[in-house]
Scaffold this motif. Sequence first.
Motif, PDB file in Angstrom:
ATOM      1  N   THR A  21     -25.055 -18.060  30.944  1.00  0.00           N
ATOM      2  CA  THR A  21     -25.690 -17.379  31.577  1.00  0.00           C
ATOM      3  C   THR A  21     -25.768 -15.859  31.724  1.00  0.00           C
ATOM      4  O   THR A  21     -26.631 -15.070  32.056  1.00  0.00           O
ATOM      5  N   LYS A  22     -24.946 -15.007  31.045  1.00  0.00           N
ATOM      6  CA  LYS A  22     -24.724 -13.811  31.530  1.00  0.00           C
ATOM      7  C   LYS A  22     -24.021 -12.919  30.265  1.00  0.00           C
ATOM      8  O   LYS A  22     -23.262 -12.416  30.453  1.00  0.00           O
ATOM      9  N   PRO A  23     -25.246 -13.084  28.962  1.00  0.00           N
ATOM     10  CA  PRO A  23     -24.853 -12.501  27.923  1.00  0.00           C
ATOM     11  C   PRO A  23     -24.286 -10.705  27.453  1.00  0.00           C
ATOM     12  O   PRO A  23     -24.686 -10.323  26.686  1.00  0.00           O
ATOM     13  N   GLU A  24     -25.002  -9.766  28.419  1.00  0.00           N
ATOM     14  CA  GLU A  24     -25.061  -9.087  28.485  1.00  0.00           C
ATOM     15  C   GLU A  24     -23.556  -7.829  28.180  1.00  0.00           C
ATOM     16  O   GLU A  24     -24.022  -7.611  27.399  1.00  0.00           O
ATOM     17  N   LEU A  25     -22.899  -7.951  29.132  1.00  0.00           N
ATOM     18  CA  LEU A  25     -21.565  -7.958  28.277  1.00  0.00           C
ATOM     19  C   LEU A  25     -21.204  -8.185  26.967  1.00  0.00           C
ATOM     20  O   LEU A  25     -20.528  -7.589  26.329  1.00  0.00           O
ATOM     21  N   LEU A  26     -21.506  -9.504  26.883  1.00  0.00           N
ATOM     22  CA  LEU A  26     -21.395  -9.998  24.882  1.00  0.00           C
ATOM     23  C   LEU A  26     -22.356  -9.353  23.911  1.00  0.00           C
ATOM     24  O   LEU A  26     -21.276  -9.227  22.418  1.00  0.00           O
ATOM     25  N   GLN A  27     -23.334  -8.603  24.255  1.00  0.00           N
ATOM     26  CA  GLN A  27     -24.036  -8.085  23.578  1.00  0.00           C
ATOM     27  C   GLN A  27     -23.747  -6.933  23.822  1.00  0.00           C
ATOM     28  O   GLN A  27     -23.615  -6.334  22.084  1.00  0.00           O
ATOM     29  N   HIS A  85     -26.785  -8.467  15.168  1.00  0.00           N
ATOM     30  CA  HIS A  85     -27.736  -6.283  15.993  1.00  0.00           C
ATOM     31  C   HIS A  85     -27.852  -6.860  17.050  1.00  0.00           C
ATOM     32  O   HIS A  85     -28.457  -6.313  18.170  1.00  0.00           O
ATOM     33  N   GLY A  86     -27.004  -7.923  18.633  1.00  0.00           N
ATOM     34  CA  GLY A  86     -27.187  -8.046  19.991  1.00  0.00           C
ATOM     35  C   GLY A  86     -28.535  -8.713  20.397  1.00  0.00           C
ATOM     36  O   GLY A  86     -28.385  -8.578  21.718  1.00  0.00           O
ATOM     37  N   VAL A  87     -28.820  -9.444  19.136  1.00  0.00           N
ATOM     38  CA  VAL A  87     -29.630 -10.530  19.719  1.00  0.00           C
ATOM     39  C   VAL A  87     -29.677 -11.773  20.304  1.00  0.00           C
ATOM     40  O   VAL A  87     -27.973 -12.181  19.602  1.00  0.00           O
ATOM     41  N   VAL A  88     -29.763 -11.954  21.963  1.00  0.00           N
ATOM     42  CA  VAL A  88     -29.242 -13.468  22.276  1.00  0.00           C
ATOM     43  C   VAL A  88     -29.885 -14.394  22.200  1.00  0.00           C
ATOM     44  O   VAL A  88     -31.438 -14.083  21.508  1.00  0.00           O
ATOM     45  N   ARG A  89     -29.351 -15.250  21.119  1.00  0.00           N
ATOM     46  CA  ARG A  89     -29.792 -17.153  20.209  1.00  0.00           C
ATOM     47  C   ARG A  89     -29.618 -18.289  21.794  1.00  0.00           C
ATOM     48  O   ARG A  89     -28.271 -18.533  21.362  1.00  0.00           O
ATOM     49  N   ASP A  90     -30.601 -18.670  22.152  1.00  0.00           N
ATOM     50  CA  ASP A  90     -30.153 -19.709  22.663  1.00  0.00           C
ATOM     51  C   ASP A  90     -30.454 -21.298  22.022  1.00  0.00           C
ATOM     52  O   ASP A  90     -29.867 -21.354  20.995  1.00  0.00           O
TER      53      ASP A  90
END
Length: 444
Positions: A217-223, A250-255
């Motif tokens: 739910t907070k993927p910013e650190l992962l990116q 490339h740092g793009v979140v995939r749901d």
Amino acid sequence: MRKYFGTDGIRGRVGTSPITPEFMLKLGWAAGQVFKEKDKKILIGKDTRVSGYMFESALEAGIVAAGADVRLVGPMPTPAIAYLTRTFRASAGIVISASHNPYTDNGIKFFSAEGGKVSDDIEERIEYYLDQPMEVVESNLIGRAKRIDDAAGRYIEYCKGTFPIGLQLTGLKIVVDCADGATYHVAPRVFSELGADVVAIGIEPDGLNINETSGATKPELLQKTVLEEQADIGVALDGDGDRLILVDRHGVVRDGDDVLYVIAHHLMKTGRFSGGVVGTLMSNFGLELAFSESGIGFSRAAVGDRYVNERLVQHGWSLGGEPSGHIVCRSITTTGDGIIAALQVLLAMIEGGKALDELLTGFVKFPQKLRNIRVEERFVPTEVPALQKAIAIANERLNGLGRVLLRASGTEPLIRVMVEGRDDETVDELIEYLSKEVQAAIPK
């Protein structure tokens, strides 16, 4: 209407009814009445939130007071409890977790002996006993509790066993985010023992930091970490490990919709796909169109992985999930499992010889906005005349090229507003309009 159970068990704020030690004692006793069988036991697992210790003890006391035996496995992912319930031939499994919620919340999920979420009938039977006087069995019939010391190792080997023999993750650099939750001691080992170069984050739970700054739910650190490490992929799990969100190179979140697209098309290309895919009311319309163009059947279930599972069984299909990341691979397991779903995506990358973003080429999603509106008490939006009119106006504006969904959350005191359409401008306009209408309709 059930009194305590929502779409995914019982959940709420710790210390507020029903998430109290007194209730958990009675719940354990009620579960013991429903599930106790000769020579059977009830498994209890939990995530890493500090209140889990308190509720574990209360449930244990209630279960043994009913005359049933208990097996404790400690912090373990929700899907691990589903698996262990089956392998230990237990009569039921209990998970103490509030999934992606903060540590101030907690909850209870039940699994059947077959490793699936229990039926509405079972939940109603448990609620029946919750309203009965609690009576302790005779002393010689009181249940016994034991701890299973090798539970984590068993589940790790099970996950690795779902990956084809002869294939490895060697050459892949993977960032694994465990949300400081239940997968902290198992997920990194699964991927590293399969040969990947693993960078693990969110693996220092202290009882208070679950889902706080990392996870599905907070993927910013992962990116950020994927880009810094120049990793091939990032894997984000939620607090109890049944959700999966990915980050590409490339740092793009995939749901979850992206995950379903990749797995389904890989299975089809390799001749291992049959039937169709089950999504939910929240699944992007672009996913439905993409499957239609590929000749893959698609069916929508109500929101919640238990409803996805039920629809899969009904159709005889094996793949389903939600945008939130609950992915069910019924040919492998019985419930949503973030680790196993990630392994299926990695398999598609290895066998297809492509990066995650390349596997998603051609998949175009409709713009979709979701807004959560907090309420004091849940209500059904579609039963409110003013909101029925607002929905009709929004649908007329979309002219068949999009969707509107207003629903009450089954796990939190929220009304969820979703709008999907061909262009961002229309979607933004309608999400604002509907949110204001919901605010105005909240019972005073």
